[in-house]
Design an enzyme around this catalytic site. Structure first.
Site, PDB file in Angstrom:
ATOM      1  N   ASP A  61      21.647 -10.753  33.378  1.00 40.85           N
ATOM      2  CA  ASP A  61      20.195 -10.619  33.245  1.00 40.85           C
ATOM      3  C   ASP A  61      19.772  -9.523  32.268  1.00 40.85           C
ATOM      4  O   ASP A  61      18.737  -8.882  32.446  1.00 40.85           O
ATOM      5  CB  ASP A  61      19.538 -10.363  34.623  1.00 40.85           C
ATOM      6  CG  ASP A  61      19.840 -11.467  35.601  1.00 40.85           C
ATOM      7  OD1 ASP A  61      19.948 -12.625  35.160  1.00 40.85           O
ATOM      8  OD2 ASP A  61      19.975 -11.178  36.799  1.00 40.85           O
ATOM      9  N   LYS A  99      19.959 -11.948  27.454  1.00 41.64           N
ATOM     10  CA  LYS A  99      20.774 -12.756  26.524  1.00 41.64           C
ATOM     11  C   LYS A  99      19.990 -13.942  25.967  1.00 41.64           C
ATOM     12  O   LYS A  99      20.111 -14.285  24.789  1.00 41.64           O
ATOM     13  CB  LYS A  99      22.041 -13.280  27.250  1.00 41.64           C
ATOM     14  CG  LYS A  99      22.955 -12.189  27.753  1.00 41.64           C
ATOM     15  CD  LYS A  99      24.090 -12.741  28.583  1.00 41.64           C
ATOM     16  CE  LYS A  99      23.654 -13.345  29.907  1.00 41.64           C
ATOM     17  NZ  LYS A  99      23.168 -12.367  30.897  1.00 41.64           N
ATOM     18  N   GLY A 151      20.395 -17.769  34.484  1.00 39.56           N
ATOM     19  CA  GLY A 151      18.971 -18.034  34.289  1.00 39.56           C
ATOM     20  C   GLY A 151      18.549 -17.224  33.086  1.00 39.56           C
ATOM     21  O   GLY A 151      18.538 -16.001  33.133  1.00 39.56           O
ATOM     22  N   HIS A 152      18.280 -17.895  31.980  1.00 41.01           N
ATOM     23  CA  HIS A 152      17.974 -17.212  30.727  1.00 41.01           C
ATOM     24  C   HIS A 152      16.511 -17.450  30.360  1.00 41.01           C
ATOM     25  O   HIS A 152      16.070 -18.592  30.251  1.00 41.01           O
ATOM     26  CB  HIS A 152      18.911 -17.702  29.614  1.00 41.01           C
ATOM     27  CG  HIS A 152      20.350 -17.344  29.866  1.00 41.01           C
ATOM     28  ND1 HIS A 152      21.367 -17.642  28.996  1.00 41.01           N
ATOM     29  CD2 HIS A 152      20.934 -16.677  30.895  1.00 41.01           C
ATOM     30  CE1 HIS A 152      22.507 -17.179  29.492  1.00 41.01           C
ATOM     31  NE2 HIS A 152      22.265 -16.607  30.643  1.00 41.01           N
ATOM     32  N   GLN A 194      26.074 -14.513  32.520  1.00 42.46           N
ATOM     33  CA  GLN A 194      26.491 -13.372  33.354  1.00 42.46           C
ATOM     34  C   GLN A 194      26.768 -12.139  32.484  1.00 42.46           C
ATOM     35  O   GLN A 194      26.142 -11.989  31.453  1.00 42.46           O
ATOM     36  CB  GLN A 194      27.719 -13.732  34.224  1.00 42.46           C
ATOM     37  CG  GLN A 194      27.420 -14.738  35.329  1.00 42.46           C
ATOM     38  CD  GLN A 194      27.421 -16.182  34.859  1.00 42.46           C
ATOM     39  OE1 GLN A 194      28.342 -16.630  34.205  1.00 42.46           O
ATOM     40  NE2 GLN A 194      26.385 -16.945  35.187  1.00 42.46           N
ATOM     41  N   THR A 211      17.457 -17.263  41.466  1.00 39.00           N
ATOM     42  CA  THR A 211      17.273 -17.309  42.921  1.00 39.00           C
ATOM     43  C   THR A 211      16.020 -16.564  43.391  1.00 39.00           C
ATOM     44  O   THR A 211      15.664 -16.656  44.560  1.00 39.00           O
ATOM     45  CB  THR A 211      18.492 -16.673  43.628  1.00 39.00           C
ATOM     46  OG1 THR A 211      18.629 -15.336  43.142  1.00 39.00           O
ATOM     47  CG2 THR A 211      19.770 -17.449  43.343  1.00 39.00           C
ATOM     48  N   ARG A 245      16.290  -7.681  42.320  1.00 38.90           N
ATOM     49  CA  ARG A 245      17.520  -7.105  41.757  1.00 38.90           C
ATOM     50  C   ARG A 245      17.641  -5.650  42.188  1.00 38.90           C
ATOM     51  O   ARG A 245      16.637  -4.944  42.289  1.00 38.90           O
ATOM     52  CB  ARG A 245      17.473  -7.183  40.226  1.00 38.90           C
ATOM     53  CG  ARG A 245      17.495  -8.617  39.702  1.00 38.90           C
ATOM     54  CD  ARG A 245      17.349  -8.665  38.186  1.00 38.90           C
ATOM     55  NE  ARG A 245      17.290 -10.033  37.693  1.00 38.90           N
ATOM     56  CZ  ARG A 245      16.546 -10.434  36.645  1.00 38.90           C
ATOM     57  NH1 ARG A 245      15.807  -9.566  35.992  1.00 38.90           N
ATOM     58  NH2 ARG A 245      16.561 -11.689  36.266  1.00 38.90           N
ATOM     59  N   LYS A 283      14.466  -3.881  27.152  1.00 43.13           N
ATOM     60  CA  LYS A 283      13.623  -3.291  28.203  1.00 43.13           C
ATOM     61  C   LYS A 283      13.442  -1.771  28.082  1.00 43.13           C
ATOM     62  O   LYS A 283      13.246  -1.089  29.100  1.00 43.13           O
ATOM     63  CB  LYS A 283      14.160  -3.670  29.579  1.00 43.13           C
ATOM     64  CG  LYS A 283      14.135  -5.188  29.804  1.00 43.13           C
ATOM     65  CD  LYS A 283      14.254  -5.536  31.248  1.00 43.13           C
ATOM     66  CE  LYS A 283      13.413  -6.732  31.609  1.00 43.13           C
ATOM     67  NZ  LYS A 283      13.403  -7.066  33.007  1.00 43.13           N
TER      68      LYS A 283
END
Ligand code: GDP
Ligand code: IMO
Ligand code: MG
Length: 445
Positions: free
Chosen positions: A13, A16, A40-41, A223, A300, A304, A330
């Protein structure tokens, strides 16, 4: 380029999807090489958000060649849903190519993933429950069912029977589950085969042709290094190798095809699921980072876990990947802090200090972060478009990261949008086309 690998340098996360989408504009193809829909991108373009799980993050460019390589595990139901959702938003998906050798996630893999977690109780890994581990286990046990098997009813049925036979005991609680009925499963998967047939190809040959032709290919990892099954925080890992080395095997090309390896890291650390996380914050600061960074799983929706940037782990990821550049995303989330902490070493239970990532599980599980304090900055970074727009303290932070990680910073993320990316000189120098034109868009277009 021609071959550039984008990998996660932390626990996933890192951004990518956003970086792949950005670089894909000037690439001829984008290929996924491992993982499955545990990924999940996210891509944000012109205020619109896209979440991709299996389809490479180059798909938003009309007709772009997007390869799902042999190393990926595919849940065909999820793939078809993802394709339909993209078509519904008028995305041209004609460039998608799916390896005939990729393994399929079957209904029993999903059940076994959840059952395995339930059995572990408090020792759960916190998997995404997408059937990833059981599918890779069948691949290694040579009981896997591959994309090509979808096109032959007799073979498909025979392989399903063979794959389910040794699982009889563990599947007994699901005996009455209609999803496990042989006839239903075969019919369902044959239908998937018909729907996907136009996209199924010999992708290793396609990759070779592209690279041999001097085309630019992006290998999009899923991942991150710390979730690697060999080098990550085992057993709290995924079941594949999210490292650059896997880009080759997972698509069927040799190591010489790779020129650049870019590791993506947030300006802090997050992790979903269980396992060691030495720089984790359990206080208000951790809450603040979660809230400001929107740190909830793309796949999901789980919150995090958050913490300071872990430079011990980042240096380790740089080494494992022979990372040629770093991308720090970020950075904007850290605005408004007086002081910023970074983890520069670990302290073991009996006092020893680890500068290098410890290989021993017990040591790692008890390791505590030793923190170094740096200056923070007040300014909002969302509107910055060049390195020179950043406050001095933010630049110092980036320099500190590059020095400790041992790789130059190429790109910096200051917001989720594709225009919210700053190119450093190092980044521009690496990605220059033969024409001398930068491959990225430093003007932020
Ligand atoms: P991936 O799995 O590595 O592709 O990353 P995810 O999409 O799961 O999570 C990254 C999240 O951060 C997404 O919601 C992105 O939109 C967001 N994001 C990416 N880069 C930046 C950035 O530089 N700043 C901010 N604020 N958000 C970002
Ligand atoms: P992207 O590509 C973050 C984590 C799970 C769990 C462990 C094992 O979006 O960065 P699995 O379902 O793979 O058997 O779960 O790995 N995990 C991820 N964490 N980002 C991901 O993908 C992840 N894919 C798996 O949370 O801890
Ligand atoms: Mg993700």
């Amino acid at each position: 380029m021609p071959g550039i690998v984008i990998v996660g340098a932390q626990w996933g996360d890192e951004g990518k999807g956003k970086i792949t989408d950005l670089l894909a504009e000037h690439a001829d193809a984008v290929a996924r090489f491992q993982g499955g829909n545990n990924a999940g991108h996210t891509i944000v373009r012109g205020g619109e958000e896209w979440k991709l799980h299996l389809i490479p993050s180059g798909i938003l460019y009309p007709g772009k060649c997007c390869v799902i390589g042999n190393g990926v595990v595919i849940d065909p139901k999820v793939l078809i849903e993802e394709l339909n959702a993209l078509r519904a938003r008028r995305i041209d998906v004609s460039g998608l190519r799916i390896s005939a050798n990729a393994h399929l996630i079957m209904p029993y893999h999903l059940l076994l993933d959840s059952a395995g977690e339930a059995k572990l109780g408090s020792l759960q890994i916190g998997t995404t429950r997408r059937g990833i581990g059981p599918c890779y286990a069948d691949k290694a046990a040579r009981l896997g069912i591959r994309v090509q098997d979808l096109l032959d009813e007799k073979i498909l049925k025979k392989k399903i029977v063979a794959a389910m036979e040794p699982k009889r005991l563990s599947l007994r609680p699901f005996e009455k589950d209609p999803a496990l009925d042989l006839h239903t499963m075969t019919e369902e998967y044959l239908t998937y085969g018909h729907r996907l047939e136009q996209h199924i190809a010999d992708t290793a040959k396609l990759m070779w042709e592209l690279l041999d032709d001097g085309k630019k290919v992006i290998f999009e990892g899923a991942q991150g290094a710390m979730l690697d099954i060999d080098h990550g925080t085992y057993p709290f890992v995924t079941s594949s190798n999210p490292l650059a080395g896997a880009a080759c095997v997972g698509t069927g090309v040799g190591p010489k095809a790779i020129d650049e390896i870019w590791g993506i890291s947030k300006a802090y650390t997050t992790r979903v699921g269980a396992g060691p996380f030495p720089s984790e914050l359990h206080d208000e600061m951790g809450e603040m980072i979660r809230a400001r960074g929107g740190e909830f799983g793309t796949t999901t929706g789980r919150p995090r876990r958050t913490g300071w940037l872990d430079l011990v782990a980042l240096r380790y990821a740089a080494r494992l990947n022979t990372m040629t550049s770093l991308v720090i995303t970020k950075l904007d989330v850290l605005s408004g802090l007086d002081r910023i902490q970074v983890c520069t070493s670990y302290r073991g239970v009996e006092g020893p200090v680890f500068e290098d990532f410890p290989y021993h599980q017990t040591v790692l599980h008890h390791a505590e972060a030793e923190l170094t304090e740096l200056r923070g900055w007040e300014e909002d970074l969302g509107e910055c478009r060049a390195i020179s727009d950043l406050p001095d303290a933010a630049r110092e932070y980036l320099e500190f990261i590059a020095e400790h990680a041992g790789a130059p910073v190429a790109l910096i993320g200051v917001g989720p949008g594709r225009e919210q990316v700053l190119w450093t000189d190092a980044g521009l120098q690496t990605l220059v086309a033969p024409s001398g034109v930068p491959l990225g868009d430093p003007a932020g277009g």
